[in-house]
Write a protein that holds these residues in place. Structure first.
Motif, PDB file in Angstrom:
ATOM      1  N   GLU A   1      -1.704   6.178  10.687  1.00 52.74           N
ATOM      2  CA  GLU A   1      -0.838   7.366  10.143  1.00 52.74           C
ATOM      3  C   GLU A   1       0.491   6.745   9.404  1.00 52.74           C
ATOM      4  OE1 GLU A   1       0.105  10.797   8.736  1.00 52.74           O
ATOM      5  OE2 GLU A   1      -1.961  10.360   9.929  1.00 52.74           O
ATOM      6  N   MET A   2       1.024   5.993  10.421  1.00 54.39           N
ATOM      7  CA  MET A   2       2.610   5.321   9.599  1.00 54.39           C
ATOM      8  C   MET A   2       2.257   4.749   8.317  1.00 54.39           C
ATOM      9  SD  MET A   2       4.116   3.859  13.143  1.00 54.39           S
ATOM     10  CE  MET A   2       5.681   3.209  12.480  1.00 54.39           C
ATOM     11  N   SER A   3       1.099   3.796   8.302  1.00 55.35           N
ATOM     12  CA  SER A   3       0.938   3.008   7.266  1.00 55.35           C
ATOM     13  C   SER A   3       0.482   4.045   6.011  1.00 55.35           C
ATOM     14  CB  SER A   3      -0.260   2.136   7.370  1.00 55.35           C
ATOM     15  OG  SER A   3      -0.356   1.317   8.216  1.00 55.35           O
ATOM     16  N   LYS A   4      -0.367   5.089   6.267  1.00 58.02           N
ATOM     17  CA  LYS A   4      -0.445   6.205   5.305  1.00 58.02           C
ATOM     18  C   LYS A   4       0.751   6.714   4.487  1.00 58.02           C
ATOM     19  CE  LYS A   4      -2.944  10.543   4.647  1.00 58.02           C
ATOM     20  NZ  LYS A   4      -4.120  11.348   5.578  1.00 58.02           N
ATOM     21  N   GLN A   5       1.603   6.990   5.637  1.00 55.46           N
ATOM     22  CA  GLN A   5       3.065   7.675   5.059  1.00 55.46           C
ATOM     23  C   GLN A   5       3.461   6.761   4.036  1.00 55.46           C
ATOM     24  OE1 GLN A   5       5.301   9.581   8.034  1.00 55.46           O
ATOM     25  NE2 GLN A   5       3.439  10.476   8.894  1.00 55.46           N
ATOM     26  N   PHE A   6       3.753   5.342   4.724  1.00 55.74           N
ATOM     27  CA  PHE A   6       4.542   4.516   3.851  1.00 55.74           C
ATOM     28  C   PHE A   6       3.919   4.275   2.529  1.00 55.74           C
ATOM     29  CE2 PHE A   6       5.925   2.308   8.092  1.00 55.74           C
ATOM     30  CZ  PHE A   6       6.776   3.261   8.378  1.00 55.74           C
ATOM     31  N   ALA A   7       2.608   4.140   2.675  1.00 61.47           N
ATOM     32  CA  ALA A   7       1.913   3.778   1.345  1.00 61.47           C
ATOM     33  C   ALA A   7       2.094   5.050   0.420  1.00 61.47           C
ATOM     34  CB  ALA A   7       0.497   3.696   1.525  1.00 61.47           C
ATOM     35  N   HIS A   8       2.151   6.125   0.865  1.00 59.20           N
ATOM     36  CA  HIS A   8       2.528   7.485  -0.018  1.00 59.20           C
ATOM     37  C   HIS A   8       3.659   7.364  -0.709  1.00 59.20           C
ATOM     38  CE1 HIS A   8       2.431  11.602  -1.495  1.00 59.20           C
ATOM     39  NE2 HIS A   8       3.571  11.892  -0.628  1.00 59.20           N
ATOM     40  N   HIS A   9       4.593   7.246  -0.118  1.00 60.73           N
ATOM     41  CA  HIS A   9       6.095   7.234  -0.479  1.00 60.73           C
ATOM     42  C   HIS A   9       6.339   5.918  -1.224  1.00 60.73           C
ATOM     43  CE1 HIS A   9       7.125  10.323   1.863  1.00 60.73           C
ATOM     44  NE2 HIS A   9       7.205   9.795   2.937  1.00 60.73           N
ATOM     45  N   LEU A  10       5.772   4.899  -1.086  1.00 52.86           N
ATOM     46  CA  LEU A  10       5.857   3.574  -2.064  1.00 52.86           C
ATOM     47  C   LEU A  10       5.215   3.914  -3.331  1.00 52.86           C
ATOM     48  CD1 LEU A  10       5.919   0.594   0.387  1.00 52.86           C
ATOM     49  CD2 LEU A  10       7.737   1.917  -0.574  1.00 52.86           C
ATOM     50  N   GLU A  11       4.238   4.417  -3.442  1.00 58.91           N
ATOM     51  CA  GLU A  11       3.448   4.713  -4.582  1.00 58.91           C
ATOM     52  C   GLU A  11       4.075   5.734  -5.549  1.00 58.91           C
ATOM     53  OE1 GLU A  11       0.017   7.033  -3.502  1.00 58.91           O
ATOM     54  OE2 GLU A  11      -1.092   5.259  -2.953  1.00 58.91           O
ATOM     55  N   HIS A  12       4.957   6.480  -5.152  1.00 59.38           N
ATOM     56  CA  HIS A  12       6.045   7.300  -5.880  1.00 59.38           C
ATOM     57  C   HIS A  12       7.164   6.300  -6.397  1.00 59.38           C
ATOM     58  CE1 HIS A  12       5.202  11.819  -5.523  1.00 59.38           C
ATOM     59  NE2 HIS A  12       4.755  11.048  -4.452  1.00 59.38           N
ATOM     60  N   LEU A  13       7.791   5.244  -5.731  1.00 60.68           N
ATOM     61  CA  LEU A  13       8.711   4.359  -6.065  1.00 60.68           C
ATOM     62  C   LEU A  13       7.997   3.434  -7.166  1.00 60.68           C
ATOM     63  CD1 LEU A  13      11.548   3.154  -5.953  1.00 60.68           C
ATOM     64  CD2 LEU A  13      10.539   1.982  -4.007  1.00 60.68           C
ATOM     65  N   GLN A  14       6.710   3.018  -7.075  1.00 68.40           N
ATOM     66  CA  GLN A  14       6.189   2.073  -7.775  1.00 68.40           C
ATOM     67  C   GLN A  14       5.943   2.791  -9.118  1.00 68.40           C
ATOM     68  OE1 GLN A  14       2.551   0.290  -6.107  1.00 68.40           O
ATOM     69  NE2 GLN A  14       1.973  -0.361  -8.118  1.00 68.40           N
ATOM     70  N   ALA A  15       5.332   4.014  -9.120  1.00 69.67           N
ATOM     71  CA  ALA A  15       5.291   4.993 -10.313  1.00 69.67           C
ATOM     72  C   ALA A  15       6.688   4.900 -11.191  1.00 69.67           C
ATOM     73  CB  ALA A  15       4.748   6.324 -10.093  1.00 69.67           C
ATOM     74  N   TYR A  16       7.811   5.144 -10.608  1.00 65.16           N
ATOM     75  CA  TYR A  16       9.078   5.272 -11.287  1.00 65.16           C
ATOM     76  C   TYR A  16       9.173   3.886 -11.850  1.00 65.16           C
ATOM     77  CZ  TYR A  16      13.970   4.508 -11.910  1.00 65.16           C
ATOM     78  OH  TYR A  16      15.245   4.457 -12.249  1.00 65.16           O
ATOM     79  N   PHE A  17       9.165   2.723 -10.969  1.00 64.96           N
ATOM     80  CA  PHE A  17       9.367   1.516 -11.746  1.00 64.96           C
ATOM     81  C   PHE A  17       8.330   1.256 -13.158  1.00 64.96           C
ATOM     82  CE2 PHE A  17      11.601   0.350  -7.772  1.00 64.96           C
ATOM     83  CZ  PHE A  17      12.460  -0.413  -8.250  1.00 64.96           C
ATOM     84  N   GLU A  18       7.127   1.813 -12.887  1.00 64.37           N
ATOM     85  CA  GLU A  18       6.217   1.670 -14.110  1.00 64.37           C
ATOM     86  C   GLU A  18       6.837   2.150 -15.045  1.00 64.37           C
ATOM     87  OE1 GLU A  18       2.652   2.739 -12.355  1.00 64.37           O
ATOM     88  OE2 GLU A  18       2.207   0.833 -11.428  1.00 64.37           O
ATOM     89  N   ALA A  19       7.114   3.575 -14.855  1.00 65.03           N
ATOM     90  CA  ALA A  19       7.776   4.571 -16.157  1.00 65.03           C
ATOM     91  C   ALA A  19       8.996   3.810 -16.699  1.00 65.03           C
ATOM     92  CB  ALA A  19       7.885   5.757 -15.634  1.00 65.03           C
TER      93      ALA A  19
END
Length: 283
Positions: A1-19
């Motif tokens: 569950e911790m890994s799932k939450q971490f991955a979810h939030h990092l996907e937002h940060l990664q998308a910001y970097f890509e944009a």
């Protein structure tokens, strides 16, 4: 569950970097990805996840924790992204002047903007040239981190591999990580409690929210307690709850089941957590 939450939030940060990277070439390209599914608030939470995990690993370093190969790789990736975030800046326009603002400060200010405005903000507030140059390495680390957290959510195909994973120290959610989380979140003190036979129990002392930790420790030093002790004389500056774990439990689980801990701290009590003999690091 911790890994799932971490991955979810990092996907937002990664998308910001890509944009942000696309916007550096053509501002209009920032708009498509920064829609309702990705927000600057999500990117800011992603930054907070990185910062929190970095503090956790630094706390473990003080505790001289020995990491597995997977944990060491996770640590290296987290600290690398955290180092970038500490230095990263964006270019803002203020009264016809270009101002370089720390990325995390800007994300914090803009985190409550409407999702449809996020693309426009990214397009008009680009990375500084130095940040742009180093952002690619940070992106690579974020992609690897996201992949790592996603892989930890998957079950192994064979019963043997699942058993092997269960028996070894987990990459995320180990007792060392949970203990460090308690110390960081509550600004607690590590305690080694001597038993009559000379062996030691592993414990953590967490101070009441109604008092200042440094003031309590200074009060203890003015009394008869030795300077190295946080326990002797503690009862003179407020009640102390000694938390006895349920059967076969570790005090480290209070990092994510903290309702009782939060209750006692809010009532002006200090709380001493410890593990029974043979549990965790207790002798």
């Amino acid at each position: 569950e911790m890994s799932k939450q971490f991955a979810h939030h990092l996907e937002h940060l990664q998308a910001y970097f890509e944009a942000a990277k696309r916007a550096a070439g053509s501002p209009s390209l920032a708009y498509p990805r920064m829609g309702a599914s990705v927000s600057l608030e999500g990117a800011m939470i992603g930054c907070m996840v990185i910062q929190g995990l970095a503090k956790n690993f630094r706390m473990q370093e003080k505790d001289e924790v020995k990491w597995t190969k997977e944990q060491e790789r996770l640590r290296s990736l987290i600290l690398g992204v955290d180092e970038f975030l500490q230095e990263a800046k964006v270019c803002e326009r203020r009264s016809d002047m270009e101002v370089h603002t720390k990325l995390t400060d800007w994300l914090q200010r803009m985190s409550h903007c409407m999702p449809y405005a996020a693309g426009n903000l990214v397009a008009n507030v680009p990375f500084t040239s130095d940040t742009q140059l180093s952002s690619e390495h940070c992106e690579e680390r974020l992609r690897e981190l996201t992949h790592l957290f996603e892989s930890l959510q998957q079950s192994e195909e064979s019963c043997l591999r699942n058993t092997q994973r269960f028996l070894k120290s987990p990459t995320v959610g180990s007792l060392n990580q949970l203990r460090a989380e308690l110390l960081v979140r509550y600004n607690g003190d590590q305690q080694w409690i001597c038993k009559s036979n000379g062996q030691k129990l592993d414990g953590v002392l967490i101070y009441s929210r109604c008092c200042d930790k440094d003031e309590v420790k200074a009060t203890n030093r003015r009394g008869d307690a030795p300077e190295s002790s946080s326990l002797q004389g503690l009862g003179d500056v407020g009640p102390v709850i000694i938390w006895c774990n349920p059967n076969a439990a570790y005090y480290e689980i209070m990092a994510y089941e903290s309702h009782w801990l939060d209750f006692y701290l809010s009532q002006g009590c200090h709380v001493l957590l410890f593990n029974y003999s043979g549990f965790g690091r207790s002798e």
